[in-house]
Design a protein around this motif. Structure first.
Motif, PDB file in Angstrom:
ATOM      1  N   THR A  18      -6.706   7.665 -10.997  1.00 21.90           N
ATOM      2  CA  THR A  18      -5.881   8.700 -10.391  1.00 21.90           C
ATOM      3  C   THR A  18      -4.489   8.644 -10.997  1.00 21.90           C
ATOM      4  O   THR A  18      -3.803   7.621 -10.919  1.00 21.90           O
ATOM      5  CB  THR A  18      -5.798   8.533  -8.874  1.00 21.90           C
TER       6      THR A  18
ATOM      7  N   GLU B 153      -1.923  15.386  -7.404  1.00 15.03           N
ATOM      8  CA  GLU B 153      -2.653  14.246  -7.941  1.00 15.03           C
ATOM      9  C   GLU B 153      -3.775  14.734  -8.854  1.00 15.03           C
ATOM     10  O   GLU B 153      -4.358  15.787  -8.645  1.00 15.03           O
ATOM     11  CB  GLU B 153      -3.259  13.421  -6.801  1.00 15.03           C
TER      12      GLU B 153
ATOM     13  N   GLU C 164      -0.419   9.886  -8.442  1.00 18.22           N
ATOM     14  CA  GLU C 164      -0.725   9.700  -7.022  1.00 18.22           C
ATOM     15  C   GLU C 164       0.521  10.000  -6.189  1.00 18.22           C
ATOM     16  O   GLU C 164       1.623   9.556  -6.485  1.00 18.22           O
ATOM     17  CB  GLU C 164      -1.184   8.269  -6.765  1.00 18.22           C
TER      18      GLU C 164
END
Length: 399
Positions: free
Chosen positions: A278, A250, A281
């Motif tokens: 993010t 990530e 993920e």
């Protein structure tokens, strides 16, 4: 008479060596090597139950035994070197280089069996149905290095930039290195000559942008198979984990702004607002049974956004040599939203948790009833229709 004898013994050793070296006034270096070992011996024994106690035995009147031996070793090494310079009367510079090594090794052995021949016998070798010995060994290694430069102006304003490079043994074969940049600034504004706000004794403003990551768990990128017994007692294997050779860590890109302050010489306030994006993920997504594998495959989502605030307040009520009393309060919010699945479909196949664009990670989904017919005499419900989605007609809830 005692039928159960359970125990759990843990031995742990933690040790480290730290070395500091300053050959000159402007250069220093530090090295830390450490090890953390944990050994666990967990035993669960259900003894052979005599005739008067056999009806009360939980699971095995003839007894059973299980022993689990787990050892975990964490080895670390950390090196950092810093060079500090006074570029002028007001400007300072601090340059740093360093690297880290982390290695975690876990092994587990399980042995046991069921049905002892009689009372007083509680050995694994005496059981009529032995449990096959299983040993699992997991090794995860991370190697990283970084460089950092910090400038200070009048010991009040600080600007820091850094770059980190990591590699992890759990990365997929198609992915090797990942880099994380960082940039931060802080300003102790109350020490400036123009500051004349007496109610605010100290005020430090700060802002930062940084990237970080989370490596996949060990073996999640690998396709595995499980040994089983084949026809006629022959050796065989069956599908285990599907794996993902393209699995990446990530990567989070986060911006923070906030302040640290003290008011009235007593009340401390610490506030932070963060906004994080993010990418890739790591989530477990169901896989099609037609692949020959079952369960989930770890995949990288496209993008998940997080934002929120964190506020902490500390108020000392009593400050003395013999007694101190502080009151602290914390308030925080956190929101996350899936922006993209990176080409993966947003499927909701049944009631449960799923990853769907526009919703939080692992949000709960269930069918929403929009109409139904109830028999006034029997109370039976028929013709139940559920919401088919935006712009779609109702569907039979059983479909």
């Amino acid at each position: 008479q005692t039928l159960y004898d359970n125990s759990d013994g843990i031995n742990r050793f933690t040790g480290s060596v730290t070395m500091h070296h300053r050959p000159t006034g402007w250069f220093s270096q530090r090295a830390v090597v450490g090890i953390d070992y944990t050994g666990e011996d967990a035993r669960a024994l259900e003894k052979f139950a005599p005739a008067d106690l056999a009806p009360f035995a939980l699971s095995a009147p003839a007894g059973q035994i299980t022993q689990s031996l787990v050892s975990t070793t964490l080895a670390t090494a950390d090196y950092a070197a810093t060079a500090t310079f006074h570029l002028s009367n007001a400007l300072t510079s601090s340059s740093s280089l360093g690297g880290q090594f982390y290695r975690t090794e876990t092994s587990q052995s399980i042995l046991g069996g069921m049905n002892f021949p009689g009372p007083g016998v509680d050995l694994v070798s005496a059981t009529a149905i032995p449990i096959a010995t299983q040993q699992i060994q997991t090794i995860n290694t991370t190697i990283g290095g970084y460089g950092q430069e910090e400038f200070g102006l009048n010991n009040r304003f600080f600007l820091t930039g850094a770059l980190r490079v990591d590699n992890n043994s759990a990365f997929g074969e198609q992915f090797k290195l990942i880099t994380y940049p960082k940039l931060s600034a802080s300003w102790v504004i109350n020490e400036e000559p123009f500051w004349h706000i007496g109610l605010i004794n100290t005020l430090k403003l700060r802002a930062a942008y940084g990237e970080s990551g989370r490596a996949p768990a060990a073996f999640t990128a690998l396709r595995t198979y499980t040994p089983v017994q084949g026809p006629g007692g022959s050796n065989a294997f069956t599908a285990g984990s599907f794996g993902n050779l393209n699995l990446k860590p990530e990567r989070g890109k986060e911006t923070e702004v906030g302040f640290e302050s003290q008011l009235f010489h007593r009340l401390s306030l610490d506030f932070t607002y963060y906004n994080k994006h993010t990418f890739d993920e790591i989530v477990a997504q169901p896989i099609a049974p037609s692949s020959g594998f079952f369960g989930n495959q770890f995949q990288n989502l496209g993008r998940v956004d997080n934002n929120g605030i964190e506020l902490q307040a500390i108020l000392p009520l009593i400050t003395g040599r013999a007694l101190s009393w502080d009151i602290s309060a914390n308030f925080a919010t956190a929101h996350n939203n899936i922006v993209s699945l990176g080409g993966l479909p947003s499927l909701v196949t049944t009631t449960g948790q799923f990853n769907v664009v526009g919703h939080p990670i692992q949000a709960y989904f269930s069918k929403r009833v929009i109409s139904a017919t109830q028999d006034p005499t029997t109370g039976a419900v028929t013709n139940v229709l559920c919401d088919g989605g935006p712009g779609k007609p109702g569907l039979a809830c059983a479909s």
